[in-house]
Enzyme design. Structure first.
Site, PDB file in Angstrom:
ATOM      1  N   ILE A 156      21.133  -6.433  -7.828  1.00  0.00           N
ATOM      2  CA  ILE A 156      21.564  -7.738  -9.182  1.00  0.00           C
ATOM      3  C   ILE A 156      22.230  -8.507  -8.364  1.00  0.00           C
ATOM      4  O   ILE A 156      22.977  -7.490  -7.552  1.00  0.00           O
ATOM      5  CB  ILE A 156      22.399  -6.498 -10.343  1.00  0.00           C
ATOM      6  N   ASP A 157      22.490  -9.529  -8.457  1.00  0.00           N
ATOM      7  CA  ASP A 157      23.649 -10.970  -8.365  1.00  0.00           C
ATOM      8  C   ASP A 157      24.637 -11.070  -8.737  1.00  0.00           C
ATOM      9  O   ASP A 157      25.390 -10.220  -9.436  1.00  0.00           O
ATOM     10  CB  ASP A 157      22.442 -12.529  -8.527  1.00  0.00           C
ATOM     11  N   ALA A 158      25.687 -11.241  -7.829  1.00  0.00           N
ATOM     12  CA  ALA A 158      27.594 -11.374  -7.995  1.00  0.00           C
ATOM     13  C   ALA A 158      27.144 -12.681  -8.669  1.00  0.00           C
ATOM     14  O   ALA A 158      27.217 -11.753  -9.252  1.00  0.00           O
ATOM     15  CB  ALA A 158      27.825 -10.749  -6.250  1.00  0.00           C
ATOM     16  N   ASP A 159      27.614 -13.779  -8.065  1.00  0.00           N
ATOM     17  CA  ASP A 159      28.127 -14.532  -8.675  1.00  0.00           C
ATOM     18  C   ASP A 159      27.384 -15.403  -9.768  1.00  0.00           C
ATOM     19  O   ASP A 159      26.271 -15.831  -9.184  1.00  0.00           O
ATOM     20  CB  ASP A 159      28.742 -15.833  -7.045  1.00  0.00           C
ATOM     21  N   LYS A 198      19.189 -14.430   0.809  1.00  0.00           N
ATOM     22  CA  LYS A 198      18.132 -14.786  -0.123  1.00  0.00           C
ATOM     23  C   LYS A 198      18.342 -16.219   0.196  1.00  0.00           C
ATOM     24  O   LYS A 198      19.018 -16.849   0.139  1.00  0.00           O
ATOM     25  CB  LYS A 198      18.902 -14.657  -1.750  1.00  0.00           C
TER      26      LYS A 198
END
Length: 227
Positions: A9-12, A155
């Site tokens: 899962i991505d952060a920002d 990414k």
């Protein structure tokens, strides 16, 4: 319903509210130079920063160069003569102390962690992301934190996922999925690597790119319908 075991899962702008963190950090950094932040400064910085991160995705600029180049361009636009390298460090210090979460991020992270191996995968700056993560309510909800600066690649390139394999010890792509807000970074990265993808489209944005996610959701809690 397909069975998964590992959730990237991505952060920002997926878990952390980057816009709020960015605004607070800019305000703090400018105020440290006795300059009041304005909407114009925030807009200019946002435009410059977004384009440079896109260049970073395409390997057209290093992350180290990006950190200062965004302020060099911004100060040129604003006719300011401040040292952009020093300002960058002040800004990053403020940014690293902001751990504002997106709506329902805490709830969904706890749900996911109970059922899957959970891994944050982010193109962010290491000292910023680790500090924010450590200060956040979700610090106990993840098994691993994968950051592009530490991986040596970002990414949407598959190298960061291969680095994640080493960190997690898990390599079954058929049971992996990535969740993120960016088609060109998160979703394209997952497709390049050969895993399922879930696009978090909070604002109902039209997908005008030749990038098709496996799933699309408009809010984090919708993940319970997939996972």
């Amino acid at each position: 319903m397909k069975t998964y075991e590992l959730v990237f899962i991505d952060a920002d702008d997926t878990l952390f509210d980057y816009r709020k963190a960015e605004s607070k950090a800019l305000s703090g950094a400018f105020e440290s130079h006795d300059i009041s932040i304005t909407d114009e400064i925030i807009r200019k910085y946002g435009r410059i920063n977004k384009e440079l991160w896109r260049k970073y995705e395409r390997n057209e600029i290093t992350q180290e160069a990006l950190r200062t180049e965004r302020f060099r361009q911004l100060f040129n636009d604003l006719s300011l003569t401040m040292d952009h390298a020093d300002f960058s460090e002040i800004y990053l210090d403020y940014l690293s102390n902001s751990a504002v979460l997106m709506e329902n991020a805490d709830t969904i992270c706890r749900y996911l962690h109970e059922n899957y191996m959970t891994v944050i995968i982010t193109n962010g700056i290491s000292k910023v992301q680790r500090n924010r993560f450590d200060k956040s309510q979700i610090r106990d909800c993840f098994d691993h934190l994968v950051i592009s600066e530490e991986a040596g690649c970002n990414k949407p390139h598959i190298g960061i996922f291969e680095y994640a394999e080493q960190i997690t010890g898990y390599s079954d792509k058929d049971k992996m999925i990535i969740i993120g807000d960016s088609l060109t970074s998160d979703i394209a990265g997952g497709i390049n690597y050969g895993i399922d993808t879930c696009w978090l489209n909070l604002h109902g944005t039209d997908n005008t790119k030749d990038i098709q996610p496996t799933y699309s959701i408009s809010g984090l809690l919708e993940l319970k319908n997939i996972l």
